[in-house]
Design an enzyme around this catalytic site. Structure first.
Site, short mmCIF file in Angstrom:
data_model
loop_
_atom_site.label_atom_id
_atom_site.label_comp_id
_atom_site.label_asym_id
_atom_site.label_seq_id
_atom_site.Cartn_x
_atom_site.Cartn_y
_atom_site.Cartn_z
N ASN A 131 0.86 -1.19 0.00
CA ASN A 131 0.00 0.00 0.00
C ASN A 131 0.90 1.24 0.00
OD1 ASN A 131 -1.87 2.01 0.39
ND2 ASN A 131 -2.92 1.01 2.09
N ASN A 136 -5.85 6.45 -1.28
CA ASN A 136 -6.74 5.92 -2.32
C ASN A 136 -7.35 4.57 -1.95
OD1 ASN A 136 -4.78 3.96 -2.79
ND2 ASN A 136 -4.03 4.88 -4.69
N ASP A 137 -7.27 4.17 -0.68
CA ASP A 137 -7.81 2.87 -0.27
C ASP A 137 -9.32 2.79 -0.52
OD1 ASP A 137 -5.26 2.37 0.50
OD2 ASP A 137 -5.67 2.22 2.65
N GLY A 156 -5.85 -2.44 0.07
CA GLY A 156 -5.15 -1.19 -0.19
C GLY A 156 -3.89 -1.28 -1.01
N ASP A 158 -1.57 -1.13 -4.11
CA ASP A 158 -1.78 -0.23 -5.25
C ASP A 158 -0.53 -0.11 -6.10
OD1 ASP A 158 -0.16 1.40 -3.64
OD2 ASP A 158 -1.86 2.57 -2.88
N ASP A 323 -6.70 -14.10 -19.26
CA ASP A 323 -7.48 -14.91 -18.33
C ASP A 323 -8.49 -15.78 -19.09
OD1 ASP A 323 -8.40 -15.31 -15.46
OD2 ASP A 323 -10.26 -14.57 -16.35
N GLU A 352 -4.34 -18.45 -20.35
CA GLU A 352 -4.66 -19.40 -19.29
C GLU A 352 -5.51 -20.52 -19.89
OE1 GLU A 352 -6.64 -19.51 -14.82
OE2 GLU A 352 -7.54 -18.26 -16.38
#
Length: 612
Positions: A131, A136-137, A156, A158, A323, A352
């Site tokens: 974090n 910006n959490d 959190g 980032d 993905d 994947e």
């Protein structure tokens, strides 16, 4: 006077309200594919006719069943970087205009080099690494707020935290960073994984900004490291703004009632499969919160192609991990992949394809002879070696060799390498963000960790490690769910008592794991025999596996003893690989071993010998 003010206000608001979104927000001059599809979104925008300035040619205008969308295709061939203006008219009267920009590309952008077998990829769970900016959490523009006390909540982590610890990642020996998706995910809960995205042109504000993402890329490149974007083609999140106001009903795969995929990817190539089963695999939704995109819709597929290319140009990316690749529409995903690699021939994309058969995985790699039987080519450069991952999860507890136990499981994995069109370009891994933690399976057994990482570092393919393995992070997914394998990296949050990012802050156990990992992976950086060399291996005897990675001028001999007891063996059996080499310099200890003599290796240990 009041009438004039009211009239001006009406004109002003109608102009600005008419276009809410333009995607891509800008584009680049000199692209391989000169056609650009621009989506304009706004209330009843399709009631207007569209024209454009600067002699730009409009090739097509598509209106869908939803009048809030206009898809305008222009020809950018030979058009230099510049601004031009779209005009929207009704009854021959211009209602509003919108400026659009073609920007200058970076020099040699098209020839950018992607990640390859000379790299080591470091995978991080973006919300759980560090974090760097606690401000910006939480953000008012998205629903879920930060709550580190909740295992499945937003903690959190980032982009700022990633940037602050790039030197740690480089010190470990990694050369490429793969963060899990960073685009906005506005799910009400469990949004931290970010695979249910709500805006694919915007970094989630809890991770940072688009500009910070570009900064991350720049900081990596300053360190001769690469950035890989985790891209999702199969689905969006239920909170995606377009899902809430679909351009057309066939933008998504729709069913009379919720229909989940059957997850049977074998139906994609099984010659005996029923059509209904194959359709349910491709078109069924992954989960209720992830609406399934219809890549067979040309508007959808073009949107996805352009979004991917836009991010490559904008953020100067070095690769994609895609993905749930094999759940997409087969034809559509092959077209998407080809569009990206046509623009960037040296760019790498790993899909994947979570299957447990080499033939089934090899089917999805570009130019597969298996897929060619049905005249199919995915165009996908790389796939993930899930069968090797299967072996990693059990083999080091198999202390006794048998016909189908012990190191023979690893050996047999490589006997099927002939199935892959490009064996050096498959991604190998001990664990990732969806699997059980290696150090949980083996209870932080350092000897077994050394064997696994040595194998990962020296076999063919592109190695990928998962954040925290190098400091013995564990976690039981079976008992505690995904949060257990996605724990916060110690030291990534202010106030953490244990800071494993620094030598002074690590526990003795963490330091032991880190030192070995850094030594091994930094050695790997400079040894081209284990990057692109050939492989010759020998059937394991007494649970001891011996293999060589070699070029015309260099050879590395690897010995892994998976038995609990020390083993002594003659080198005569390996003469066709030893050739005229006399000495083996052991990478991890610096000792020299005479290759004419028998070699003894301790139980549950490894030897990496550079032959001289």
């Amino acid at each position: 006077m009041k009438k004039v003010i009211i009239l001006l206000f009406f004109i002003s608001t109608s102009v600005f309200a008419q276009i809410d979104r333009v995607e891509p927000p800008f584009w680049y001059a000199g692209m391989h594919n000169p056609e650009l599809q621009i989506m304009f979104y706004g209330k009843n925008i399709a009631q207007n006719e569209v024209s454009v300035s600067n002699s730009i040619v409009i090739k097509d205008v598509k209106k869908t069943e939803n009048s809030n969308y206009l898809f305008v295709t222009i020809d950018t061939k030979s058009v230099t970087a510049q601004d031009f203006v779209f005009s929207f008219s009704k009854d021959k009267k211009v209602n509003f205009t919108r400026k659009y920009s073609l920007k200058q590309r970076r020099e040699n952008s098209a020839s950018r080099k992607g990640y390859d077998a000379s790299d080591l990829i470091y995978l991080i769970m973006s919300d759980r690494f560090a974090n760097g900016n606690s401000k910006n959490d939480s953000d008012k523009s998205v629903t879920e707020k930060g709550n580190r006390a909740l295992p499945g909540g937003r903690h959190g982590g980032d982009i700022a935290g990633m940037i602050q610890h790039l030197d740690y990642i480089k010190e470990l020996g990694a050369t490429a960073l793969w963060p899990t998706p960073l685009c906005e995910d506005n799910d009400k809960a469990y949004s931290y994984h970010t695979y249910g995205q709500s805006d694919v042109y915007k970094i989630d504000p809890r991770f940072g900004t688009n500009e910070e993402y570009v900064q991350l890329s720049s900081e990596l490149h300053k360190r001769d490291m690469k950035l890989i974007m985790d891209y999702v083609t199969n689905h969006w999140g239920a909170e995606h703004w377009m899902v809430k106001d679909l351009p057309s009903q066939d933008w998504l795969h729709q069913f009379p009632e919720f229909t989940q995929t059957n997850y049977r990817m074998t139906t994609q190539f099984d010659t005996n499969a029923s059509q209904i089963d194959a359709k349910k695999c491709m078109d069924g939704w992954f989960v209720k919160s992830m609406p399934d995109l219809n890549q067979s819709n040309s508007l959808v597929n073009t949107y996805l192609k352009q979004n991917a290319i836009w991010w490559i140009e904008y953020a100067n990316l070095d690769g994609f991990r895609v993905d749930t690749y094999s759940y997409c529409d087969k034809k559509g995903i092959a077209e998407w992949t080809k569009a990206v690699t046509d623009e960037y021939p040296n760019f790498n994309i790993v899909g994947e394809v979570w299957m447990h058969s080499q033939a089934q995985m090899a089917y999805w790699q570009k130019d597969s002879k298996i897929a060619a039987i049905e005249n199919y080519n995915s165009n996908l450069p790389s796939v993930m070696d899930f069968t090797l991952n299967d072996a990693f999860a059990k083999v080091f507890n198999e202390d006794k060799d048998s016909w189908n136990g012990g190191m023979i499981n690893v050996y047999e994995n490589f006997t099927n390498d002939f199935l892959y069109p490009n064996i050096n370009n498959i991604l190998t891994f001990v664990e990732n963000h969806d699997t059980n933690r290696f150090n949980e399976i083996y209870q932080k057994d350092f000897s077994k960790y050394k064997m696994a990482m040595t194998l990962l570092a020296t076999v063919r393919g592109i190695p990928q490690i998962y954040y925290g393995s190098e400091i013995a992070m564990a976690g039981n997914k079976d008992k505690e769910g995904d949060a257990a394998i996605r724990q916060d990296f110690p030291g990534g949050w202010e106030g953490d008592k244990n800071n494993a990012f620094t030598k002074a802050g690590r526990t003795p156990e963490q330091q032991q794991f880190f030192d070995f990992s850094a030594q091994l992976f930094n050695w790997r950086k400079s040894n081209d025999a284990v990057h692109f060399g050939k492989t010759k291996h020998y059937i394991p005897e007494n649970n001891v596996y011996v293999y060589f990675r070699y070029t015309d001028s260099k050879s590395v001999m690897v010995v892994i003893n998976n038995s609990k007891e020390a083993k002594t063996f003659s080198t005569n059996r390996f003469q066709e690989s030893i050739l005229n080499y006399k000495i083996g310099n052991e990478v991890l200890t610096g000792k020299s071993i005479d290759l004419k003599n028998d070699i003894t290796i301790e139980g549950k240990s490894v030897l990496i010998l550079e032959l001289k």
